[in-house]
Scaffold this motif. Structure first.
Motif, short mmCIF file in Angstrom:
data_model
loop_
_atom_site.label_atom_id
_atom_site.label_comp_id
_atom_site.label_asym_id
_atom_site.label_seq_id
_atom_site.Cartn_x
_atom_site.Cartn_y
_atom_site.Cartn_z
N PRO A 1 43.45 2.13 4.18
CA PRO A 1 43.79 2.92 2.98
C PRO A 1 44.19 2.05 1.80
N GLN A 2 44.66 0.83 2.07
CA GLN A 2 45.09 -0.05 0.98
C GLN A 2 43.95 -0.94 0.46
N ARG A 3 42.79 -0.84 1.09
CA ARG A 3 41.58 -1.53 0.63
C ARG A 3 41.82 -3.04 0.49
N HIS A 4 42.28 -3.65 1.54
CA HIS A 4 42.52 -5.09 1.53
C HIS A 4 41.22 -5.88 1.57
N CYS A 5 41.21 -6.98 0.81
CA CYS A 5 40.14 -7.97 0.91
C CYS A 5 40.73 -9.22 1.57
N TRP A 6 39.97 -9.83 2.45
CA TRP A 6 40.49 -10.97 3.21
C TRP A 6 39.58 -12.19 3.09
N LYS A 7 40.22 -13.34 2.92
CA LYS A 7 39.52 -14.62 3.02
C LYS A 7 39.88 -15.21 4.37
N ILE A 8 38.86 -15.50 5.19
CA ILE A 8 39.09 -15.98 6.56
C ILE A 8 38.53 -17.40 6.69
N ILE A 9 39.38 -18.29 7.18
CA ILE A 9 38.98 -19.68 7.44
C ILE A 9 39.06 -19.90 8.95
N LEU A 10 37.93 -20.22 9.55
CA LEU A 10 37.85 -20.50 10.98
C LEU A 10 37.66 -22.01 11.16
N GLN A 11 38.61 -22.64 11.85
CA GLN A 11 38.59 -24.09 12.00
C GLN A 11 38.60 -24.46 13.48
N PRO A 12 37.58 -25.20 13.96
CA PRO A 12 37.60 -25.62 15.37
C PRO A 12 38.61 -26.74 15.60
N VAL A 13 39.22 -26.74 16.77
CA VAL A 13 40.14 -27.80 17.20
C VAL A 13 39.49 -28.51 18.38
N HIS A 14 39.27 -29.82 18.23
CA HIS A 14 38.56 -30.59 19.25
C HIS A 14 39.53 -31.30 20.19
N ASP A 15 39.10 -31.49 21.45
CA ASP A 15 39.87 -32.29 22.38
C ASP A 15 39.45 -33.76 22.25
N HIS A 16 39.97 -34.63 23.13
CA HIS A 16 39.67 -36.06 23.00
C HIS A 16 38.23 -36.38 23.36
#
Length: 201
Positions: free
Chosen positions: A155-170
């Motif tokens: 109902p509040q009509r939100h807009c979202w910016k989404i940042i997806l960042q991978p986390v790597h192991d050794h």
């Protein structure tokens, strides 16, 4: 060992005679060294264990202090962030989420989303493939940013910016993902108003 032993005179006119006897103590010294060696080795081993224990204890205290400070940094940076900060596993399922994220999704406890798919939980328009495609790229090791338009159920009509960042192991494999969702509703509204004003001019 050299010893001098006085003896009675053996010839007329001699007051005494000195008898010198040399006794080798090499065998005795070797036996003494062999007898002392186990005790010396045990003492050195005991001292070495004490030093190792003291060093390990000090390192444990340092590690505990580091964990405490890491938790404090997490609370400062994540829990007090205005953005929805989420940690996902390598399959894109929820591990943790901060309080602003719970509030944005309408949940009270992290347990309500833990183990569920990010794509399933985060609101998107029906039939939209933007978020699943972005998550697939992040799971393959590519950082991805996208902006989602409001959904009809919000109902509040939100807009979202989404940042997806991978986390790597050794091994440079994707071990987990971070998802940071920022509310850009005000910015989007300002952009729409500016475009409308330009069109009306």
């Amino acid at each position: 060992i050299t010893s001098s032993i006085p003896l009675p005179g053996l010839a007329a006119g001699d007051s005494y005679t000195t008898f010198d006897l040399d006794i080798s103590a090499t065998t005795w010294a070797d036996q003494l060294a062999r007898a002392r060696l186990p005790v010396l080795l045990l003492t050195m081993l005991f001292v070495g264990l004490l030093l190792t224990f003291a060093y390990a204890h000090e390192r444990s205290l340092d590690h505990l202090d580091l964990l405490t400070r890491t938790q404090q940094v997490y609370e400062i940076l994540v829990e007090h962030s205005p953005d929805a900060v989420q940690m996902l596993d390598a399959d894109g399922r929820y591990l943790t989420i901060n309080r602003p994220g719970l509030a944005a999704l309408g949940y009270r406890e992290a347990a309500q989303v833990r183990g569920r798919s990010f794509v399933e939980v985060w609101p998107t328009a029906p039939g939209s493939t933007e978020l699943p495609q972005a998550l697939a790229r992040a799971r393959q090791g590519t950082a991805t940013t996208l902006e989602l338009e409001p959904v009809a159920t919000d109902p509040q009509r939100h807009c979202w910016k989404i940042i997806l960042q991978p986390v790597h192991d050794h091994h440079r494999r994707v071990a987990s993902l971070t998802a940071i969702c920022s509310d850009i509703t005000a910015r989007k509204q300002a952009e729409n108003e500016a475009r409308a004003a330009q069109a009306a001019a």
